[in-house]
Design a protein around this motif. Structure first.
Motif, PDB file in Angstrom:
ATOM      1  N   GLU A 340     -10.643  18.754  -0.664  1.00 54.60           N
ATOM      2  CA  GLU A 340     -10.440  19.274   0.685  1.00 54.60           C
ATOM      3  C   GLU A 340     -11.058  18.363   1.740  1.00 54.60           C
ATOM      4  N   HIS A 341     -12.248  17.888   1.450  1.00 54.12           N
ATOM      5  CA  HIS A 341     -12.936  17.025   2.414  1.00 54.12           C
ATOM      6  C   HIS A 341     -12.212  15.685   2.564  1.00 54.12           C
ATOM      7  N   LEU A 342     -11.640  15.196   1.474  1.00 57.52           N
ATOM      8  CA  LEU A 342     -10.880  13.955   1.513  1.00 57.52           C
ATOM      9  C   LEU A 342      -9.613  14.127   2.355  1.00 57.52           C
ATOM     10  N   VAL A 343      -8.941  15.249   2.203  1.00 56.26           N
ATOM     11  CA  VAL A 343      -7.758  15.547   3.025  1.00 56.26           C
ATOM     12  C   VAL A 343      -8.133  15.536   4.505  1.00 56.26           C
ATOM     13  N   ASN A 351      -6.135   3.755  10.551  1.00 56.19           N
ATOM     14  CA  ASN A 351      -5.686   2.523   9.904  1.00 56.19           C
ATOM     15  C   ASN A 351      -4.161   2.454   9.983  1.00 56.19           C
ATOM     16  N   VAL A 352      -3.646   1.510  10.750  1.00 57.17           N
ATOM     17  CA  VAL A 352      -2.213   1.441  11.053  1.00 57.17           C
ATOM     18  C   VAL A 352      -1.379   1.258   9.789  1.00 57.17           C
ATOM     19  N   GLU A 353      -1.771   0.299   8.937  1.00 56.75           N
ATOM     20  CA  GLU A 353      -1.009   0.025   7.719  1.00 56.75           C
ATOM     21  C   GLU A 353      -1.019   1.239   6.797  1.00 56.75           C
ATOM     22  N   PHE A 354      -2.186   1.823   6.578  1.00 51.95           N
ATOM     23  CA  PHE A 354      -2.308   2.978   5.697  1.00 51.95           C
ATOM     24  C   PHE A 354      -1.482   4.155   6.212  1.00 51.95           C
ATOM     25  N   ASN A 355      -1.588   4.421   7.499  1.00 53.61           N
ATOM     26  CA  ASN A 355      -0.849   5.547   8.088  1.00 53.61           C
ATOM     27  C   ASN A 355       0.654   5.380   7.938  1.00 53.61           C
ATOM     28  N   LYS A 356       1.123   4.174   8.148  1.00 59.31           N
ATOM     29  CA  LYS A 356       2.560   3.904   8.108  1.00 59.31           C
ATOM     30  C   LYS A 356       3.123   3.973   6.686  1.00 59.31           C
ATOM     31  N   LEU A 357       2.383   3.419   5.727  1.00 55.07           N
ATOM     32  CA  LEU A 357       2.927   3.248   4.379  1.00 55.07           C
ATOM     33  C   LEU A 357       2.516   4.323   3.378  1.00 55.07           C
ATOM     34  N   TYR A 358       1.321   4.893   3.546  1.00 59.04           N
ATOM     35  CA  TYR A 358       0.786   5.706   2.447  1.00 59.04           C
ATOM     36  C   TYR A 358       0.243   7.082   2.819  1.00 59.04           C
ATOM     37  N   LYS A 359      -0.078   7.291   4.064  1.00 60.98           N
ATOM     38  CA  LYS A 359      -0.785   8.524   4.438  1.00 60.98           C
ATOM     39  C   LYS A 359      -0.038   9.780   3.986  1.00 60.98           C
ATOM     40  N   ALA A 360       1.246   9.876   4.302  1.00 58.73           N
ATOM     41  CA  ALA A 360       2.023  11.088   3.981  1.00 58.73           C
ATOM     42  C   ALA A 360       2.103  11.321   2.475  1.00 58.73           C
ATOM     43  N   GLN A 361       2.320  10.236   1.716  1.00 64.05           N
ATOM     44  CA  GLN A 361       2.447  10.373   0.264  1.00 64.05           C
ATOM     45  C   GLN A 361       1.132  10.811  -0.376  1.00 64.05           C
ATOM     46  N   ILE A 362       0.037  10.244   0.107  1.00 62.22           N
ATOM     47  CA  ILE A 362      -1.261  10.580  -0.476  1.00 62.22           C
ATOM     48  C   ILE A 362      -1.680  11.996  -0.082  1.00 62.22           C
ATOM     49  N   LYS A 364       0.323  14.402   0.316  1.00 64.62           N
ATOM     50  CA  LYS A 364       1.112  15.263  -0.558  1.00 64.62           C
ATOM     51  C   LYS A 364       0.472  15.372  -1.947  1.00 64.62           C
ATOM     52  N   LEU A 365      -0.009  14.231  -2.467  1.00 68.08           N
ATOM     53  CA  LEU A 365      -0.673  14.238  -3.771  1.00 68.08           C
ATOM     54  C   LEU A 365      -1.935  15.099  -3.752  1.00 68.08           C
ATOM     55  N   LEU A 366      -2.589  15.151  -2.607  1.00 70.49           N
ATOM     56  CA  LEU A 366      -3.838  15.890  -2.481  1.00 70.49           C
ATOM     57  C   LEU A 366      -3.643  17.332  -2.011  1.00 70.49           C
ATOM     58  N   GLU A 375      -8.554  16.614 -13.247  1.00 68.57           N
ATOM     59  CA  GLU A 375      -7.367  16.816 -12.414  1.00 68.57           C
ATOM     60  C   GLU A 375      -7.464  15.981 -11.138  1.00 68.57           C
ATOM     61  N   LEU A 376      -8.656  15.925 -10.585  1.00 75.82           N
ATOM     62  CA  LEU A 376      -8.877  15.124  -9.379  1.00 75.82           C
ATOM     63  C   LEU A 376      -8.696  13.636  -9.665  1.00 75.82           C
ATOM     64  N   SER A 377      -9.247  13.179 -10.787  1.00 76.82           N
ATOM     65  CA  SER A 377      -9.136  11.757 -11.130  1.00 76.82           C
ATOM     66  C   SER A 377      -7.690  11.358 -11.417  1.00 76.82           C
ATOM     67  N   ASP A 378      -6.896  12.301 -11.894  1.00 76.99           N
ATOM     68  CA  ASP A 378      -5.479  12.037 -12.122  1.00 76.99           C
ATOM     69  C   ASP A 378      -4.783  11.716 -10.800  1.00 76.99           C
ATOM     70  N   ILE A 379      -5.167  12.423  -9.753  1.00 75.50           N
ATOM     71  CA  ILE A 379      -4.628  12.134  -8.417  1.00 75.50           C
ATOM     72  C   ILE A 379      -5.061  10.741  -7.974  1.00 75.50           C
ATOM     73  N   PHE A 380      -6.334  10.402  -8.195  1.00 74.64           N
ATOM     74  CA  PHE A 380      -6.839   9.086  -7.801  1.00 74.64           C
ATOM     75  C   PHE A 380      -6.094   7.968  -8.528  1.00 74.64           C
ATOM     76  N   ASN A 381      -5.811   8.180  -9.799  1.00 73.55           N
ATOM     77  CA  ASN A 381      -5.065   7.176 -10.572  1.00 73.55           C
ATOM     78  C   ASN A 381      -3.663   6.982  -9.999  1.00 73.55           C
ATOM     79  N   LYS A 382      -3.029   8.067  -9.568  1.00 77.26           N
ATOM     80  CA  LYS A 382      -1.691   7.983  -8.980  1.00 77.26           C
ATOM     81  C   LYS A 382      -1.732   7.225  -7.654  1.00 77.26           C
ATOM     82  N   VAL A 383      -2.802   7.407  -6.891  1.00 77.26           N
ATOM     83  CA  VAL A 383      -2.956   6.677  -5.628  1.00 77.26           C
ATOM     84  C   VAL A 383      -3.119   5.181  -5.887  1.00 77.26           C
ATOM     85  N   ASP A 384      -3.933   4.826  -6.894  1.00 76.41           N
ATOM     86  CA  ASP A 384      -4.125   3.408  -7.241  1.00 76.41           C
ATOM     87  C   ASP A 384      -2.808   2.741  -7.626  1.00 76.41           C
TER      88      ASP A 384
END
Length: 412
Positions: A340-343, A351-362, A364-366, A375-384
């Motif tokens: 929750e705190h990470l969300v 961060n312009v690049e992060f917001n444009k390319l990854y923010k929405a997808q990540i 959603k994963l969270l 379960e949390l680390s599984d999400i982190f692995n998917k982000v990597d």
């Protein structure tokens, strides 16, 4: 975007199992053609180590791969007065074709076969040229967007006339790809730029790590790498871990970054991982804490050696600071609160690049609650897996946010 295909490998120690390290003599091939070869040999006292074996698992594979990758393009520089450089046209992808005239250097002419080179801009060259020279990038982008080719042509013609008296000189860093196409990958200063290239930075890093292994009881293995013709990121993971509680261990790694174009020539960062049983999460402190060594393209080799000479002390200081913070980590007790705190942290990202390319997808994963650290680390692995290797800023931002949330947990 890189000019040749990026070469990457994650979890290298699990893949390269028959590579126990590299000889110093093999590693010396990295600087065989360097203009600083003799200076490096003398200042870094390479003669004292040239018969040694560098015990870094995966290093032999990395050295040979980088030497091979370095041959994919011919790299050379052209020092030119700006009066000899003009915009020939824009490409369909809105890059510049720069015309560099009156080339006189014999070695350069052997490569170009002409005294007037046409080369396409890449990386940030378009912005640098249009803004540094004329401050007109936005205006040109507007004209290109609306297909105002007549206005563009007229402007280029007028600028070329005005440019004829420009005696200021710049270094144009050129690449010739295997297909014969030329690219301008950077524009730098003629006077201060030193070509501490990818091979050079890897060699001195391997030598300094070897000294730490030999004299300071350090131990490292190759964890991952990402290489193009103009940049590299290599992670050397320490074989040692530190237990901070019954359930948590801390691992450390050194991250070598070199960008031949604009960023630091030799940059070594400290990163660390939080290990829960078989789950490992990499995090990265802010720049002030993470940066161990940083040397730009204007620093001389004696100064470079001086800074690297403090590498052991800098690493130990980074480890001590990290352990002090890590002893208070409580993530394992409430992984969903961590999520929750990470969300919350990502919601206000700038961060312009992060917001444009990854923010929405990540985000959603969270979005789903988790009950366990696994379960949390599984999400982190998917982000990597999600974040591409060329988006270094996005990966650094993500790992920094993980670090922030860990420490926020400490504060709470």
């Amino acid at each position: 975007m890189s000019i040749v295909k990026r070469k990457t490998l994650k979890n290298a120690s699990n893949v390269i199992k028959d590579d126990s390290g590299v000889t110093v003599k093999t590693a010396m091939k990295l600087i065989a053609d360097s203009q600083y070869h003799e200076e490096v040999m003398e200042i870094f006292k390479i003669k004292d180590y040239e018969n040694d074996f560098i015990e870094i698992k995966g290093a032999d594979t990395l050295v040979k791969l980088l030497i091979e990758a370095d041959k994919e393009c011919v790299k050379f520089d052209i020092d030119s007065e700006l009066s000899n450089v003009n915009i020939s046209k824009f490409t369909s992808e809105n890059e510049l074709i720069l015309e560099i005239a009156n080339i006189t250097d014999i070695e350069t002419l052997e490569t170009t076969r002409t005294d007037m080179l046409l080369a396409e801009s890449t990386y940030s060259v378009k912005s640098e040229y249009l803004n540094d020279m004329y401050q007109i990038e936005k205006y040109m982008d507007f004209c290109l967007k609306h297909s105002y080719t007549d206005i563009i042509d007229k402007n280029l013609e007028m600028l070329q006339v005005k440019n004829k008296e420009n005696k200021k000189s710049k270094k144009f860093r050129i690449l010739k790809r295997e297909d014969g196409k030329f690219f301008v990958r950077a524009i730098t200063s003629v006077e201060t730029y030193k070509d501490y290239n990818l091979c050079f930075s890897l060699f001195i890093t391997l030598i300094e790590l070897h000294k730490l292994i030999k004299h300071k009881s350090h131990s490292y293995k190759l964890e991952s790498f990402s290489i193009t013709e103009s940049d590299l990121k290599v992670v050397f993971k320490s074989n040692k871990t530190h237990t901070i509680s019954k359930d948590v261990q801390i691992g450390f790694a050194l991250e070598l970054i070199n960008d031949e174009i604009r960023r630091d020539a030799v940059k070594i960062n400290g990163i660390f991982s939080v290990i829960f049983d078989k789950t490992e999460i990499y995090v990265k402190p802010d720049e002030t804490k993470a940066n161990i060594i940083s040397v730009n393209h204007g620093v001389g080799i004696p100064k470079l050696k001086e800074r690297l000479g403090n590498l052991s002390e800098q690493i130990n200081s980074f480890i001590e600071d990290t352990l002090d913070d890590a002893k208070q980590i409580k993530i394992i007790n409430n992984p969903d609160l961590f999520r929750e705190h990470l969300v919350f942290k990502l919601q206000y990202s700038r961060n312009v690049e992060f917001n444009k390319l990854y923010k929405a997808q990540i985000q959603k994963l969270l979005s789903n609650k988790v009950k366990t650290i696994f379960e949390l680390s599984d999400i982190f692995n998917k982000v990597d897996v999600l974040i591409k290797d060329e988006h270094i800023d996005s990966l650094d931002f993500w790992r920094f946010k993980l670090y922030q949330v860990l420490l926020d947990g400490v504060k709470s």
